[in-house]
Design a protein around this motif. Structure first.
Motif, PDB file in Angstrom:
ATOM      1  N   ILE A 122     -34.297 -20.944  23.361  1.00 18.57           N
ATOM      2  CA  ILE A 122     -35.666 -20.425  23.304  1.00 18.57           C
ATOM      3  C   ILE A 122     -36.610 -21.491  22.759  1.00 18.57           C
ATOM      4  O   ILE A 122     -37.750 -21.619  23.213  1.00 18.57           O
ATOM      5  N   LYS A 123     -36.134 -22.287  21.803  1.00 18.54           N
ATOM      6  CA  LYS A 123     -36.978 -23.352  21.253  1.00 18.54           C
ATOM      7  C   LYS A 123     -37.241 -24.441  22.304  1.00 18.54           C
ATOM      8  O   LYS A 123     -38.318 -25.021  22.340  1.00 18.54           O
ATOM      9  N   LEU A 124     -36.262 -24.704  23.171  1.00 17.91           N
ATOM     10  CA  LEU A 124     -36.462 -25.705  24.226  1.00 17.91           C
ATOM     11  C   LEU A 124     -37.496 -25.259  25.247  1.00 17.91           C
ATOM     12  O   LEU A 124     -38.256 -26.065  25.778  1.00 17.91           O
ATOM     13  N   TRP A 125     -37.493 -23.959  25.554  1.00 18.20           N
ATOM     14  CA  TRP A 125     -38.410 -23.413  26.559  1.00 18.20           C
ATOM     15  C   TRP A 125     -39.067 -22.177  25.954  1.00 18.20           C
ATOM     16  O   TRP A 125     -38.677 -21.041  26.221  1.00 18.20           O
ATOM     17  N   PRO A 126     -40.103 -22.379  25.111  1.00 22.60           N
ATOM     18  CA  PRO A 126     -40.632 -21.297  24.285  1.00 22.60           C
ATOM     19  C   PRO A 126     -41.342 -20.166  25.038  1.00 22.60           C
ATOM     20  O   PRO A 126     -41.421 -19.065  24.532  1.00 22.60           O
ATOM     21  N   ASN A 127     -41.840 -20.382  26.207  1.00 24.72           N
ATOM     22  CA  ASN A 127     -42.618 -19.356  26.900  1.00 24.72           C
ATOM     23  C   ASN A 127     -41.775 -18.474  27.816  1.00 24.72           C
ATOM     24  O   ASN A 127     -42.331 -17.625  28.510  1.00 24.72           O
ATOM     25  N   SER A 128     -40.487 -18.680  27.830  1.00 21.89           N
ATOM     26  CA  SER A 128     -39.639 -17.906  28.738  1.00 21.89           C
ATOM     27  C   SER A 128     -38.240 -17.754  28.148  1.00 21.89           C
ATOM     28  O   SER A 128     -37.769 -18.611  27.412  1.00 21.89           O
ATOM     29  N   LEU A 129     -37.611 -16.656  28.493  1.00 21.61           N
ATOM     30  CA  LEU A 129     -36.226 -16.428  28.086  1.00 21.61           C
ATOM     31  C   LEU A 129     -35.244 -16.809  29.193  1.00 21.61           C
ATOM     32  O   LEU A 129     -34.057 -16.523  29.089  1.00 21.61           O
ATOM     33  N   LEU A 130     -35.744 -17.453  30.237  1.00 25.04           N
ATOM     34  CA  LEU A 130     -34.908 -17.780  31.393  1.00 25.04           C
ATOM     35  C   LEU A 130     -33.745 -18.705  31.022  1.00 25.04           C
ATOM     36  O   LEU A 130     -32.615 -18.477  31.454  1.00 25.04           O
ATOM     37  N   LEU A 131     -33.986 -19.706  30.207  1.00 26.62           N
ATOM     38  CA  LEU A 131     -32.927 -20.646  29.841  1.00 26.62           C
ATOM     39  C   LEU A 131     -31.842 -19.956  29.006  1.00 26.62           C
ATOM     40  O   LEU A 131     -30.649 -20.150  29.245  1.00 26.62           O
ATOM     41  N   ALA A 132     -32.253 -19.125  28.048  1.00 25.54           N
ATOM     42  CA  ALA A 132     -31.282 -18.387  27.234  1.00 25.54           C
ATOM     43  C   ALA A 132     -30.491 -17.406  28.094  1.00 25.54           C
ATOM     44  O   ALA A 132     -29.277 -17.247  27.920  1.00 25.54           O
ATOM     45  N   ALA A 133     -31.166 -16.748  29.035  1.00 24.58           N
ATOM     46  CA  ALA A 133     -30.479 -15.802  29.917  1.00 24.58           C
ATOM     47  C   ALA A 133     -29.507 -16.526  30.843  1.00 24.58           C
ATOM     48  O   ALA A 133     -28.385 -16.052  31.076  1.00 24.58           O
ATOM     49  N   ALA A 134     -29.912 -17.673  31.358  1.00 27.58           N
ATOM     50  CA  ALA A 134     -29.018 -18.451  32.229  1.00 27.58           C
ATOM     51  C   ALA A 134     -27.788 -18.901  31.460  1.00 27.58           C
ATOM     52  O   ALA A 134     -26.664 -18.855  31.982  1.00 27.58           O
ATOM     53  N   TYR A 135     -27.981 -19.320  30.208  1.00 25.57           N
ATOM     54  CA  TYR A 135     -26.835 -19.711  29.378  1.00 25.57           C
ATOM     55  C   TYR A 135     -25.888 -18.529  29.186  1.00 25.57           C
ATOM     56  O   TYR A 135     -24.673 -18.670  29.299  1.00 25.57           O
ATOM     57  N   GLY A 136     -26.431 -17.360  28.900  1.00 21.37           N
ATOM     58  CA  GLY A 136     -25.605 -16.169  28.720  1.00 21.37           C
ATOM     59  C   GLY A 136     -24.840 -15.798  29.975  1.00 21.37           C
ATOM     60  O   GLY A 136     -23.657 -15.436  29.912  1.00 21.37           O
ATOM     61  N   VAL A 137     -25.494 -15.893  31.123  1.00 20.05           N
ATOM     62  CA  VAL A 137     -24.827 -15.575  32.396  1.00 20.05           C
ATOM     63  C   VAL A 137     -23.701 -16.573  32.680  1.00 20.05           C
ATOM     64  O   VAL A 137     -22.594 -16.180  33.069  1.00 20.05           O
ATOM     65  N   VAL A 138     -23.969 -17.847  32.480  1.00 16.92           N
ATOM     66  CA  VAL A 138     -22.951 -18.870  32.740  1.00 16.92           C
ATOM     67  C   VAL A 138     -21.767 -18.710  31.792  1.00 16.92           C
ATOM     68  O   VAL A 138     -20.605 -18.783  32.212  1.00 16.92           O
ATOM     69  N   GLU A 139     -22.039 -18.454  30.518  1.00 16.57           N
ATOM     70  CA  GLU A 139     -20.958 -18.284  29.557  1.00 16.57           C
ATOM     71  C   GLU A 139     -20.111 -17.054  29.883  1.00 16.57           C
ATOM     72  O   GLU A 139     -18.878 -17.103  29.861  1.00 16.57           O
ATOM     73  N   SER A 140     -20.767 -15.947  30.214  1.00 17.74           N
ATOM     74  CA  SER A 140     -20.028 -14.720  30.543  1.00 17.74           C
ATOM     75  C   SER A 140     -19.229 -14.872  31.832  1.00 17.74           C
ATOM     76  O   SER A 140     -18.079 -14.425  31.918  1.00 17.74           O
ATOM     77  N   ALA A 141     -19.830 -15.498  32.840  1.00 21.74           N
ATOM     78  CA  ALA A 141     -19.130 -15.688  34.113  1.00 21.74           C
ATOM     79  C   ALA A 141     -17.929 -16.618  33.940  1.00 21.74           C
ATOM     80  O   ALA A 141     -16.865 -16.378  34.523  1.00 21.74           O
ATOM     81  N   THR A 142     -18.094 -17.657  33.142  1.00 21.83           N
ATOM     82  CA  THR A 142     -16.984 -18.577  32.891  1.00 21.83           C
ATOM     83  C   THR A 142     -15.837 -17.865  32.198  1.00 21.83           C
ATOM     84  O   THR A 142     -14.668 -18.041  32.565  1.00 21.83           O
ATOM     85  N   THR A 143     -16.159 -17.030  31.218  1.00 15.73           N
ATOM     86  CA  THR A 143     -15.123 -16.279  30.510  1.00 15.73           C
ATOM     87  C   THR A 143     -14.428 -15.299  31.451  1.00 15.73           C
ATOM     88  O   THR A 143     -13.195 -15.172  31.433  1.00 15.73           O
ATOM     89  N   ALA A 144     -15.200 -14.616  32.286  1.00 15.40           N
ATOM     90  CA  ALA A 144     -14.619 -13.640  33.210  1.00 15.40           C
ATOM     91  C   ALA A 144     -13.750 -14.307  34.275  1.00 15.40           C
ATOM     92  O   ALA A 144     -12.705 -13.772  34.667  1.00 15.40           O
ATOM     93  N   LEU A 145     -14.158 -15.480  34.729  1.00 15.96           N
ATOM     94  CA  LEU A 145     -13.406 -16.156  35.791  1.00 15.96           C
ATOM     95  C   LEU A 145     -12.174 -16.888  35.269  1.00 15.96           C
ATOM     96  O   LEU A 145     -11.099 -16.805  35.861  1.00 15.96           O
ATOM     97  N   PHE A 146     -12.341 -17.617  34.180  1.00 13.19           N
ATOM     98  CA  PHE A 146     -11.259 -18.473  33.711  1.00 13.19           C
ATOM     99  C   PHE A 146     -10.420 -17.865  32.592  1.00 13.19           C
ATOM    100  O   PHE A 146      -9.350 -18.374  32.283  1.00 13.19           O
ATOM    101  N   GLY A 147     -10.896 -16.790  31.964  1.00 15.35           N
ATOM    102  CA  GLY A 147     -10.140 -16.149  30.897  1.00 15.35           C
ATOM    103  C   GLY A 147      -8.750 -15.708  31.316  1.00 15.35           C
ATOM    104  O   GLY A 147      -7.764 -16.022  30.643  1.00 15.35           O
ATOM    105  N   PRO A 148      -8.627 -14.965  32.435  1.00 16.62           N
ATOM    106  CA  PRO A 148      -7.288 -14.560  32.866  1.00 16.62           C
ATOM    107  C   PRO A 148      -6.375 -15.735  33.215  1.00 16.62           C
ATOM    108  O   PRO A 148      -5.182 -15.703  32.920  1.00 16.62           O
ATOM    109  N   LEU A 149      -6.931 -16.766  33.805  1.00 17.24           N
ATOM    110  CA  LEU A 149      -6.112 -17.936  34.163  1.00 17.24           C
ATOM    111  C   LEU A 149      -5.587 -18.632  32.911  1.00 17.24           C
ATOM    112  O   LEU A 149      -4.409 -18.993  32.838  1.00 17.24           O
ATOM    113  N   VAL A 150      -6.453 -18.796  31.934  1.00 18.56           N
ATOM    114  CA  VAL A 150      -6.034 -19.435  30.687  1.00 18.56           C
ATOM    115  C   VAL A 150      -5.012 -18.554  29.970  1.00 18.56           C
ATOM    116  O   VAL A 150      -4.017 -19.049  29.434  1.00 18.56           O
TER     117      VAL A 150
END
Length: 93
Positions: free
Chosen positions: A45-73
């Motif tokens: 949010i500090k990097l891009w103060p006028n939008s939550l898009l960057l924080a939301a994208a980080y959350g989506v990428v982190e959740s998708a990575t966990t969902a995809l690679f968690g079972p494999l690991v």
């Protein structure tokens, strides 16, 4: 065919002080992980103060990575030997 019954091995009770240390250690480790995730969102949010898009994208990428690679690991850890898994984990970090 006779089924042989085995008695469970007698194990001494776990000392209550050890249990308290384990619970406190687990709590602090989880608290640290949650605070890290929270602070990363604030940093985005500090990097891009006028939008939550960057924080939301980080959350989506982190959740998708966990969902995809968690079972494999998890499957890999179940199949690997105990000494091999921590050594590789430490090597990756």
């Amino acid at each position: 065919m006779e089924v042989e019954k085995t008695l469970p091995l007698h194990q001494p009770p776990i000392p209550s002080s050890l249990l308290i240390y384990l619970y406190v250690g687990h709590f602090l480790a989880r608290w640290s992980a949650r605070m890290w995730e929270f602070s990363v969102g604030l940093y985005m949010i500090k990097l891009w103060p006028n939008s939550l898009l960057l924080a939301a994208a980080y959350g989506v990428v982190e959740s998708a990575t966990t969902a995809l690679f968690g079972p494999l690991v998890g499957q890999w850890l179940d199949k690997s030997t105990y000494p091999k898994a921590p050594m590789l984990s430490i090597g990756i970090c």
